[in-house]
Enzyme design. Sequence first.
Site, short mmCIF file in Angstrom:
data_model
loop_
_atom_site.label_atom_id
_atom_site.label_comp_id
_atom_site.label_asym_id
_atom_site.label_seq_id
_atom_site.Cartn_x
_atom_site.Cartn_y
_atom_site.Cartn_z
N GLY A 1 97.70 -44.59 -122.02
CA GLY A 1 98.00 -44.65 -120.75
C GLY A 1 96.58 -44.25 -119.90
N CYS B 1 90.75 -34.37 -126.43
CA CYS B 1 89.86 -33.86 -127.24
C CYS B 1 88.48 -34.43 -126.46
CB CYS B 1 89.94 -34.21 -128.61
SG CYS B 1 88.50 -33.69 -129.42
N GLY C 1 94.31 -14.82 -120.49
CA GLY C 1 94.36 -15.36 -122.00
C GLY C 1 93.09 -15.28 -122.63
N GLY D 1 92.41 -16.20 -125.78
CA GLY D 1 92.34 -17.26 -126.89
C GLY D 1 90.92 -17.80 -126.68
N ILE E 1 90.38 -21.19 -125.58
CA ILE E 1 90.02 -21.85 -124.39
C ILE E 1 89.62 -20.78 -123.79
CG2 ILE E 1 90.81 -22.92 -122.28
CD1 ILE E 1 92.74 -24.44 -123.96
N ARG F 1 99.02 -24.05 -125.27
CA ARG F 1 99.43 -25.45 -125.04
C ARG F 1 100.92 -25.61 -125.48
NH1 ARG F 1 95.18 -28.64 -123.19
NH2 ARG F 1 96.30 -30.48 -123.89
N ASP G 1 99.33 -32.31 -132.19
CA ASP G 1 99.82 -31.54 -131.41
C ASP G 1 101.19 -31.32 -131.25
OD1 ASP G 1 97.08 -30.33 -131.38
OD2 ASP G 1 97.17 -30.39 -129.07
N ALA H 1 92.19 -30.59 -133.14
CA ALA H 1 91.92 -32.09 -133.19
C ALA H 1 91.79 -32.38 -134.85
CB ALA H 1 90.53 -32.28 -132.41
N HIS I 1 66.90 -21.23 -149.59
CA HIS I 1 66.34 -20.30 -148.61
C HIS I 1 65.15 -20.86 -148.04
CE1 HIS I 1 65.02 -16.05 -147.81
NE2 HIS I 1 63.55 -16.64 -147.83
P1 NAI Z 1 95.83 -19.60 -127.52
O1 NAI Z 1 97.24 -19.46 -128.04
O2 NAI Z 1 94.49 -19.65 -128.41
O3 NAI Z 1 95.62 -18.27 -126.60
C1 NAI Z 1 96.38 -17.92 -125.63
C2 NAI Z 1 96.31 -16.24 -125.24
O4 NAI Z 1 97.05 -15.96 -124.04
C3 NAI Z 1 96.87 -15.44 -126.35
O5 NAI Z 1 95.98 -14.42 -126.70
C4 NAI Z 1 98.06 -14.69 -125.36
O6 NAI Z 1 98.16 -13.63 -126.03
C5 NAI Z 1 97.55 -14.77 -124.08
N1 NAI Z 1 98.57 -14.70 -123.10
C6 NAI Z 1 99.83 -15.45 -123.01
N2 NAI Z 1 100.62 -15.04 -121.75
C7 NAI Z 1 99.69 -14.10 -121.10
C8 NAI Z 1 99.81 -13.40 -119.79
N3 NAI Z 1 100.88 -13.62 -119.22
N4 NAI Z 1 98.76 -12.52 -119.49
C9 NAI Z 1 97.55 -12.26 -120.25
N5 NAI Z 1 97.59 -13.04 -121.54
C10 NAI Z 1 98.47 -13.80 -121.87
O7 NAI Z 1 95.81 -20.68 -126.15
P2 NAI Z 1 94.67 -21.38 -125.46
O8 NAI Z 1 93.18 -20.52 -125.49
O9 NAI Z 1 95.27 -21.51 -124.10
O10 NAI Z 1 94.46 -22.67 -126.52
C11 NAI Z 1 95.58 -23.52 -126.43
C12 NAI Z 1 95.21 -24.35 -127.63
O11 NAI Z 1 94.18 -25.14 -127.93
C13 NAI Z 1 95.25 -23.43 -129.09
O12 NAI Z 1 96.13 -23.85 -130.19
C14 NAI Z 1 93.76 -23.54 -129.48
O13 NAI Z 1 93.65 -23.37 -130.97
C15 NAI Z 1 93.47 -25.02 -128.99
N6 NAI Z 1 92.03 -25.02 -128.84
C16 NAI Z 1 90.98 -25.06 -129.94
C17 NAI Z 1 89.74 -25.12 -129.70
C18 NAI Z 1 88.98 -25.19 -130.83
O14 NAI Z 1 89.33 -25.29 -131.78
N7 NAI Z 1 87.68 -24.68 -130.74
C19 NAI Z 1 89.12 -25.12 -128.47
C20 NAI Z 1 90.11 -25.06 -127.19
C21 NAI Z 1 91.62 -25.18 -127.61
#
Ligand code: NAI
Length: 462
Positions: free
Chosen positions: A34, A42, A176, A178, A180, A269, A309, A317, A441
Amino acid sequence: MATYDLIVIGAGPGGYVCAIRAAQLGLRVAVAEGRETLGGTCLNVGCIPSKALLHATHMLHEAEHNFAAMGLAVSRPKVDWKAMQAYKADVVGQNTRGVEFLFKKNKITWLKGWATIPAPGQVRVADDTHTARHIVIASGSEPSPLAGVEVDEKTIVTSTGALSLGRIPKRMVVIGGGVIGLEMGSVYARLGTQVTVVEYLDRLIPGSDGEVAKTFQRMLKKQGMEIITGAAVQKAEALKTKAKVTYRLRKDDSEHTLDTDVVLLATGRRPFVDGLGLEALGVKMTGRGQIATDARFRTSIEGIHAIGDAIEGPMLAHKAMDDGHALADILAGHTAQVDYNLVPGVIYTTPEVASVGQTEESLKDAGRAYKVGKVSFMANGRAKAVFQGDGFVKLLADRVTDRILGAHIIGPMAGDLIHEICVAMQFGAAAEDLALTCHAHPTFSEAVREAALACGDGAIHA
Ligand code: NAI
């Protein structure tokens, strides 16, 4: 109306890889999408645009902090935010058009519009109903909402809004700590924004190796990010000229507020499955809102499969791509499976953070006898030449058999270095196998070999 062997719903990394592989194996394939462009979250509003901004701002950081040390005299680069956005859009366009080209090359039909599944074997897009022997749901994920935080994608944004802010904010609060939050937080911190990360847990990056998380937190602080851990965000409000974030410290339940210009909500997510008609079909879901599947990606309804996902497993991804590839093989009559223990995770900050397999914590929890080979990038000539000696490679191996069980890297090109360990683990290699393999090296990858040596008699440069 047309009939296909396979209709894939969603053209993100899971869906487009599944479609291309199936077409290569001789199936007649269509993909319902869509969005205006192919590639899903991604390519359009995730991995790819964020990497463009991470690259651009890393270059800015190099110019500001390291050029002079290398004898390169430049005045401070001026950031043209509009031009940086145009560069990002161009990178996205090249990638999404690339997928479109591959669809044409493989004779895959793009059904433009949002799909529903009115009945098994049928997919409805716009006003047309198409039939297919196999349906694959690859509908991806969307940002999870947080109670008390209303996203407007202007002042209170998800990763999507954070990629396209109207201007560079003076202050940003990231909810958060994490992947992102830290990637986008890094982008803005390098652009001069005062970034404050508020994380619920007592550490960053849940699930990652504890030592890596600690080192990473120290490095991000050094880069100017403020990090508040053990803090649960209760509320974020967009006021007239600013925003306000309220959080509670878990240790004493005290309430605090932060004034800011932009709030980035990055607390995870969730599967994006609304509107597909799954409830009416009776498709079984997990308790966490994912589509329940077996090892062959079959849902509870005959002929309907799901990947990426939208199902269980890491929301990455490349995991979705592997799901899609394996499923296409299965649908074409071959055998295939994905080993989720070997899916690497990478955070594309500077330094990069990468991991695969078990963490030290998970091995301890499982009561497994293991050994650790850890070396610093300080002893790696190449890393020092690019100002990235801070960081390490940590290899975990079985104490008795020497088989590699996991690896955790924080340092230069960690996201690329991790893959030789993935291959080694795929072949069931011992740490000694890596240690006996000649590494050129001077390369960053020598640190991986040194960590393998450290699992045995010891590294040379330690
Ligand atoms: P995440 O699950 O990695 O991190 C979310 C964080 O928010 C956690 O540490 C959690 O403890 C915290 N949190 C939750 N509720 C909260 C609150 N009320 N107050 C404060 N902190 C709180 O989620 P994120 O970063 O949103 O990523 C989503 C998905 O996208 C993940 O599965 C991630 O692996 C994927 N992703 C992967 C990337 C990569 O591989 N480079 C890049 C971007 C996203």
